[in-house]
Design a protein around this motif. Structure first.
Motif, PDB file in Angstrom:
ATOM      1  N   THR A 146       0.812  -1.223   0.000  1.00 59.53           N
ATOM      2  CA  THR A 146       0.000   0.000   0.000  1.00 59.53           C
ATOM      3  C   THR A 146       0.845   1.273   0.000  1.00 59.53           C
ATOM      4  N   VAL A 147       2.154   1.115  -0.011  1.00 59.04           N
ATOM      5  CA  VAL A 147       3.071   2.265   0.035  1.00 59.04           C
ATOM      6  C   VAL A 147       4.118   2.087  -1.067  1.00 59.04           C
ATOM      7  N   SER A 148       4.290   3.103  -1.870  1.00 61.61           N
ATOM      8  CA  SER A 148       5.261   3.020  -2.958  1.00 61.61           C
ATOM      9  C   SER A 148       6.691   3.150  -2.421  1.00 61.61           C
ATOM     10  N   PRO A 149       7.678   2.670  -3.185  1.00 65.80           N
ATOM     11  CA  PRO A 149       9.078   2.838  -2.761  1.00 65.80           C
ATOM     12  C   PRO A 149       9.449   4.293  -2.495  1.00 65.80           C
ATOM     13  N   LYS A 150       8.990   5.204  -3.352  1.00 63.92           N
ATOM     14  CA  LYS A 150       9.318   6.621  -3.161  1.00 63.92           C
ATOM     15  C   LYS A 150       8.700   7.166  -1.877  1.00 63.92           C
ATOM     16  N   LEU A 151       7.492   6.718  -1.559  1.00 59.22           N
ATOM     17  CA  LEU A 151       6.861   7.183  -0.323  1.00 59.22           C
ATOM     18  C   LEU A 151       7.582   6.610   0.891  1.00 59.22           C
ATOM     19  N   TYR A 152       7.987   5.349   0.825  1.00 55.82           N
ATOM     20  CA  TYR A 152       8.776   4.775   1.919  1.00 55.82           C
ATOM     21  C   TYR A 152      10.047   5.595   2.153  1.00 55.82           C
ATOM     22  N   SER A 153      10.758   5.901   1.071  1.00 55.53           N
ATOM     23  CA  SER A 153      12.001   6.671   1.197  1.00 55.53           C
ATOM     24  C   SER A 153      11.746   8.052   1.783  1.00 55.53           C
ATOM     25  N   ALA A 154      10.673   8.692   1.312  1.00 57.43           N
ATOM     26  CA  ALA A 154      10.347  10.029   1.796  1.00 57.43           C
ATOM     27  C   ALA A 154       9.963  10.004   3.274  1.00 57.43           C
ATOM     28  N   VAL A 155       9.221   8.964   3.679  1.00 60.05           N
ATOM     29  CA  VAL A 155       8.854   8.830   5.090  1.00 60.05           C
ATOM     30  C   VAL A 155      10.102   8.634   5.939  1.00 60.05           C
ATOM     31  N   GLY A 156      11.048   7.837   5.437  1.00 61.74           N
ATOM     32  CA  GLY A 156      12.288   7.637   6.166  1.00 61.74           C
ATOM     33  C   GLY A 156      13.037   8.939   6.393  1.00 61.74           C
ATOM     34  N   GLU A 157      13.099   9.769   5.363  1.00 58.69           N
ATOM     35  CA  GLU A 157      13.777  11.062   5.486  1.00 58.69           C
ATOM     36  C   GLU A 157      13.028  11.993   6.438  1.00 58.69           C
ATOM     37  N   TRP A 166      15.365   0.828  -0.101  1.00 58.53           N
ATOM     38  CA  TRP A 166      14.893   2.216   0.017  1.00 58.53           C
ATOM     39  C   TRP A 166      15.417   2.897   1.279  1.00 58.53           C
ATOM     40  N   ASN A 167      16.420   2.277   1.908  1.00 60.86           N
ATOM     41  CA  ASN A 167      17.142   2.922   3.022  1.00 60.86           C
ATOM     42  C   ASN A 167      16.244   3.342   4.185  1.00 60.86           C
ATOM     43  N   VAL A 168      15.326   2.466   4.550  1.00 59.48           N
ATOM     44  CA  VAL A 168      14.422   2.795   5.660  1.00 59.48           C
ATOM     45  C   VAL A 168      14.818   2.110   6.962  1.00 59.48           C
ATOM     46  N   TYR A 169      15.679   1.090   6.879  1.00 56.98           N
ATOM     47  CA  TYR A 169      16.016   0.331   8.074  1.00 56.98           C
ATOM     48  C   TYR A 169      17.027   1.057   8.951  1.00 56.98           C
ATOM     49  N   ASN A 170      16.747   1.070  10.249  1.00 56.37           N
ATOM     50  CA  ASN A 170      17.696   1.560  11.252  1.00 56.37           C
ATOM     51  C   ASN A 170      17.166   1.172  12.635  1.00 56.37           C
ATOM     52  N   ARG A 171      17.839   1.600  13.671  1.00 56.79           N
ATOM     53  CA  ARG A 171      17.437   1.232  15.029  1.00 56.79           C
ATOM     54  C   ARG A 171      16.067   1.786  15.400  1.00 56.79           C
ATOM     55  N   ASP A 172      15.618   2.828  14.741  1.00 57.83           N
ATOM     56  CA  ASP A 172      14.330   3.442  15.048  1.00 57.83           C
ATOM     57  C   ASP A 172      13.197   2.890  14.194  1.00 57.83           C
ATOM     58  N   PHE A 173      13.426   1.761  13.549  1.00 56.52           N
ATOM     59  CA  PHE A 173      12.431   1.141  12.666  1.00 56.52           C
ATOM     60  C   PHE A 173      11.926  -0.147  13.306  1.00 56.52           C
ATOM     61  N   MET A 174      10.594  -0.300  13.375  1.00 55.27           N
ATOM     62  CA  MET A 174      10.000  -1.529  13.909  1.00 55.27           C
ATOM     63  C   MET A 174       9.167  -2.203  12.834  1.00 55.27           C
ATOM     64  N   ALA A 175       9.519  -3.439  12.524  1.00 57.09           N
ATOM     65  CA  ALA A 175       8.792  -4.234  11.539  1.00 57.09           C
ATOM     66  C   ALA A 175       7.761  -5.101  12.264  1.00 57.09           C
ATOM     67  N   VAL A 176       6.523  -5.041  11.798  1.00 56.78           N
ATOM     68  CA  VAL A 176       5.436  -5.775  12.442  1.00 56.78           C
ATOM     69  C   VAL A 176       5.178  -7.080  11.688  1.00 56.78           C
ATOM     70  N   HIS A 177       5.178  -8.182  12.402  1.00 52.83           N
ATOM     71  CA  HIS A 177       4.901  -9.547  11.941  1.00 52.83           C
ATOM     72  C   HIS A 177       6.171 -10.306  11.564  1.00 52.83           C
ATOM     73  N   CYS A 178       6.733 -10.077  10.391  1.00 57.18           N
ATOM     74  CA  CYS A 178       7.950 -10.795   9.952  1.00 57.18           C
ATOM     75  C   CYS A 178       7.778 -12.306  10.066  1.00 57.18           C
ATOM     76  N   VAL A 179       6.690 -12.797   9.511  1.00 60.40           N
ATOM     77  CA  VAL A 179       6.407 -14.233   9.504  1.00 60.40           C
ATOM     78  C   VAL A 179       7.102 -14.918   8.327  1.00 60.40           C
ATOM     79  N   ARG A 180       6.963 -14.339   7.141  1.00 56.87           N
ATOM     80  CA  ARG A 180       7.507 -14.942   5.926  1.00 56.87           C
ATOM     81  C   ARG A 180       8.909 -14.404   5.647  1.00 56.87           C
ATOM     82  N   VAL A 181       9.857 -14.862   6.446  1.00 52.86           N
ATOM     83  CA  VAL A 181      11.241 -14.415   6.299  1.00 52.86           C
ATOM     84  C   VAL A 181      12.163 -15.623   6.183  1.00 52.86           C
TER      85      VAL A 181
END
Length: 338
Positions: free
Chosen positions: A194-205, A264-279
């Motif tokens: 539901t979120v485009s790569p560009k929007l993910y990157s922009a949210v990260g910034e 898209w450079n969104v991962y860091n210590r301040d990022f929380m991924a919800v679920h992560c079942v299919r990894v």
């Protein structure tokens, strides 16, 4: 006299067992509290001797422990309990959208208050709330819950990226102004479908500029993995048609959802991924390398048939993992014991 006056304000809570969590269990334990601050934790004999004039409340045959932290929930969906049973993940998403369209803002407010009350009754004192309409904000404040409220954002069409970011920024400004001391504001780009790569990157910034935390649904289901890897399935067709995104282009990425977001450079210590079942093992290594935290929602994963998250692999990799109830729409209950 000053010390005596201070002691008079102290209340001692006693129980057969006290679990400080940071240390071992205490049999016949007690906790001394002054206002909103814990003054001391120990045996009831030691605490009573340290504060002889304090009021004592004895819970007897109970276990006293810190409040639970519900790392991921959606209070706004509490009224959808039991209405979306026996559905696959993709169909659950489609039917949830239909239900949301049938009720108004005031209904979401009432639903949020119900969800907050259920959390409080089960011993939850802190929330990671993924908020869509904004209705849960006041419910959280009214309940006196400590919370990180993540404002949800969605968007696939990058032609509307500037407008989407402007609306998000304005909403964040209002939330920060209203937050108070118990609420922290974060950002919740909804999911990889539901979120485009560009929007993910922009949210990260934006999050870095505002010093805010970010969370997102990630690698929750096989349906999501199929969408990211091959660009097919319910999320690529039915979902996009239902929300009016069927004209927006989408190409398969040929990777897992975790690897997709890594680009898209969104991962860091301040990022929380919800679920992560299919990894897979490579995904776990990526999350660990970037110090990403995970909100594990076992009841929701089970109800929607998403699978079982590989917790041993997370722990072995040193990943921070917390527990979330998710919403009553996907777990039927917002109780950590349910």
């Amino acid at each position: 006299m000053a010390a005596s006056a201070e002691t008079d304000k102290i209340r001692i809570y006693q129980a057969d067992w006290v679990l400080p969590i940071v240390s071992g269990p205490i049999q016949d334990g007690a906790v001394a509290v002054a206002g909103e601050n814990i003054r001391a934790v120990g045996t009831r004999t030691a605490i009573s001797a340290e504060f002889p004039d304090a009021e004592i409340i004895n819970f007897h045959h109970t276990i006293l422990l810190p409040g639970f932290v519900n790392c991921h929930c959606h209070l706004e969906y509490a009224v959808f309990r039991g209405l979306l049973d026996n559905r696959s993940f993709g169909n659950w998403i489609l039917d949830l959208i239909d239900l949301k369209r049938k009720i108004g803002y005031e209904d979401f407010v009432a639903s949020s208050e119900l969800g907050a009350a259920e959390c409080t009754a089960s011993g939850i004192t802190t929330l990671g709330e993924a908020m869509s309409s904004g209705a849960s904000f006041d419910a959280i404040r009214k309940a006196g819950l400590r919370s990180r409220v993540y404002q949800e954002v969605l968007g696939i069409d990058d032609h509307q990226l500037a407008e989407t970011l402007a609306r998000l920024s304005a909403r964040l400004d209002r939330l920060v102004e209203q937050a108070g001391r118990l609420i922290e504001v974060g950002i919740f780009p909804h999911a990889t479908y539901t979120v485009s790569p560009k929007l993910y990157s922009a949210v990260g910034e934006m999050a870095k500029e505002r010093e805010m935390k970010v969370s997102t649904h990630l690698a929750e289901s096989g349906t999501e993995s199929k969408y990211i890897k091959s660009g097919t399935g319910v999320l690529a067709l039915d979902l996009r048609e239902k929300v009016g995104w069927d004209q927006a282009s989408h190409e398969p990425f040929g990777v897992t959802p975790v690897k997709f977001l890594q680009q898209w450079n969104v991962y860091n210590r301040d990022f929380m991924a919800v679920h992560c079942v299919r990894v897979n093992p490579d995904d776990v290594a990526i999350l660990a390398k970037n110090d990403v935290a995970i909100a594990h929602c076992p009841k929701s994963n089970a109800k929607l048939g998403c699978g079982i998250a590989p917790l041993p692999a997370f722990f072995q990799a040193g990943i921070r993992v917390g527990i979330g109830t998710d919403s009553a729409a996907s777990s039927n209950i917002m109780d950590m014991f349910g």
